[in-house]
Design a protein around this motif. Structure first.
Motif, PDB file in Angstrom:
ATOM      1  N   GLU A 125       0.824  -1.208   0.000  1.00  0.00           N
ATOM      2  CA  GLU A 125       0.000   0.000   0.000  1.00  0.00           C
ATOM      3  C   GLU A 125       0.863   1.265   0.000  1.00  0.00           C
ATOM      4  OE1 GLU A 125      -3.962  -0.927   2.466  1.00  0.00           O
ATOM      5  OE2 GLU A 125      -2.132  -1.077   3.623  1.00  0.00           O
ATOM      6  N   ASN A 126       0.201   2.364  -0.200  1.00  0.00           N
ATOM      7  CA  ASN A 126       0.810   3.681  -0.111  1.00  0.00           C
ATOM      8  C   ASN A 126       1.560   3.792   1.217  1.00  0.00           C
ATOM      9  OD1 ASN A 126       0.912   6.497   0.789  1.00  0.00           O
ATOM     10  ND2 ASN A 126      -0.184   6.931  -1.112  1.00  0.00           N
ATOM     11  N   LYS A 127       2.784   4.277   1.176  1.00  0.00           N
ATOM     12  CA  LYS A 127       3.606   4.360   2.387  1.00  0.00           C
ATOM     13  C   LYS A 127       2.995   5.272   3.457  1.00  0.00           C
ATOM     14  CE  LYS A 127       8.003   3.107   0.311  1.00  0.00           C
ATOM     15  NZ  LYS A 127       7.768   1.711   0.476  1.00  0.00           N
ATOM     16  N   ILE A 128       2.288   6.293   3.053  1.00  0.00           N
ATOM     17  CA  ILE A 128       1.636   7.187   4.021  1.00  0.00           C
ATOM     18  C   ILE A 128       0.540   6.438   4.763  1.00  0.00           C
ATOM     19  CG2 ILE A 128       0.210   9.262   4.269  1.00  0.00           C
ATOM     20  CD1 ILE A 128       1.814  10.422   1.860  1.00  0.00           C
ATOM     21  N   ILE A 129      -0.267   5.680   4.031  1.00  0.00           N
ATOM     22  CA  ILE A 129      -1.338   4.908   4.665  1.00  0.00           C
ATOM     23  C   ILE A 129      -0.746   3.862   5.593  1.00  0.00           C
ATOM     24  CG2 ILE A 129      -3.196   3.252   4.212  1.00  0.00           C
ATOM     25  CD1 ILE A 129      -3.803   4.864   1.662  1.00  0.00           C
ATOM     26  N   PHE A 130       0.286   3.168   5.134  1.00  0.00           N
ATOM     27  CA  PHE A 130       0.902   2.146   5.964  1.00  0.00           C
ATOM     28  C   PHE A 130       1.520   2.754   7.219  1.00  0.00           C
ATOM     29  CE2 PHE A 130       4.064  -1.123   7.057  1.00  0.00           C
ATOM     30  CZ  PHE A 130       3.177  -2.178   7.226  1.00  0.00           C
ATOM     31  N   SER A 131       2.109   3.936   7.113  1.00  0.00           N
ATOM     32  CA  SER A 131       2.660   4.628   8.285  1.00  0.00           C
ATOM     33  C   SER A 131       1.554   4.962   9.276  1.00  0.00           C
ATOM     34  CB  SER A 131       3.374   5.915   7.864  1.00  0.00           C
ATOM     35  OG  SER A 131       4.476   5.617   7.067  1.00  0.00           O
ATOM     36  N   PHE A 132       0.411   5.382   8.761  1.00  0.00           N
ATOM     37  CA  PHE A 132      -0.736   5.662   9.634  1.00  0.00           C
ATOM     38  C   PHE A 132      -1.173   4.399  10.373  1.00  0.00           C
ATOM     39  CE2 PHE A 132      -5.319   5.814  10.370  1.00  0.00           C
ATOM     40  CZ  PHE A 132      -5.374   6.911  11.223  1.00  0.00           C
ATOM     41  N   LEU A 133      -1.200   3.262   9.674  1.00  0.00           N
ATOM     42  CA  LEU A 133      -1.573   2.003  10.314  1.00  0.00           C
ATOM     43  C   LEU A 133      -0.584   1.646  11.421  1.00  0.00           C
ATOM     44  CD1 LEU A 133      -2.662  -0.158   7.250  1.00  0.00           C
ATOM     45  CD2 LEU A 133      -4.124   0.749   9.055  1.00  0.00           C
ATOM     46  N   ASN A 134       0.713   1.816  11.159  1.00  0.00           N
ATOM     47  CA  ASN A 134       1.712   1.541  12.192  1.00  0.00           C
ATOM     48  C   ASN A 134       1.498   2.420  13.413  1.00  0.00           C
ATOM     49  OD1 ASN A 134       3.168  -0.562  11.070  1.00  0.00           O
ATOM     50  ND2 ASN A 134       4.456   0.810   9.878  1.00  0.00           N
ATOM     51  N   PHE A 135       1.212   3.701  13.183  1.00  0.00           N
ATOM     52  CA  PHE A 135       0.933   4.613  14.287  1.00  0.00           C
ATOM     53  C   PHE A 135      -0.290   4.141  15.061  1.00  0.00           C
ATOM     54  CE2 PHE A 135      -1.579   8.175  15.904  1.00  0.00           C
ATOM     55  CZ  PHE A 135      -0.688   8.674  16.846  1.00  0.00           C
TER      56      PHE A 135
END
Length: 147
Positions: A125-135
């Motif tokens: 997925e988009n790295k921004i979306i994946f970063s949000f999921l990690n957060f």
């Protein structure tokens, strides 16, 4: 032991039959009693007809067809409330939750965990979306008494 699988759907005619068969295969490997509840949010693409046809030949498949789209929170919650299993697994109908994880979820539950939550650790997925999921997962762990 009885396992319940709850699968919410909305316009999933392209993959609901494959998902149904994949879930059934995984549950049968556990050799236990089960129910598979498919709750549909008033699909208009043929999903409802497809799940009705599947249910005609499977006493373990139960269907709930909502009169309208109740959304991605209320509809699955209603399905969870209808489940009768000793353990209930919520499986997304778009394969975001691979059916192959069912056995692992049940093992973790049998090991004494009351709640088992899958965490996506890699994605295309988009790295921004994946970063949000990690957060989100880190925030959830911060709020929770258990990891």
């Amino acid at each position: 032991m009885k396992i319940s699988i709850v699968t919410p759907t909305f316009n999933e005619v392209q993959n609901i039959e494959n998902l149904y068969h994949d879930i059934k295969k995984e549950i049968q490997l556990l050799n236990c009693e089960y129910e598979h509840i498919i709750i549909d949010n008033s699909s208009n693409d043929g999903t409802i007809e497809k799940i009705k046809n599947l249910a005609e030949n499977d006493k373990n498949l139960k269907i709930i067809i909502n009169s309208r789209n109740f959304g991605h929170i209320r509809s699955p919650f209603h399905g969870l409330l209808q489940s009768e299993g000793d353990a209930t697994i919520l499986m997304a109908s778009d394969y975001q939750d691979p059916p192959s994880l069912i056995q692992e979820y049940i093992k973790k539950w049998k090991d004494g965990n009351q709640i088992v939550l899958g965490e996506k650790i890699a994605s295309d997925e988009n790295k921004i979306i994946f970063s949000f999921l990690n957060f989100f997962y880190k925030f959830l762990n911060f709020l929770s008494d258990d990891n």
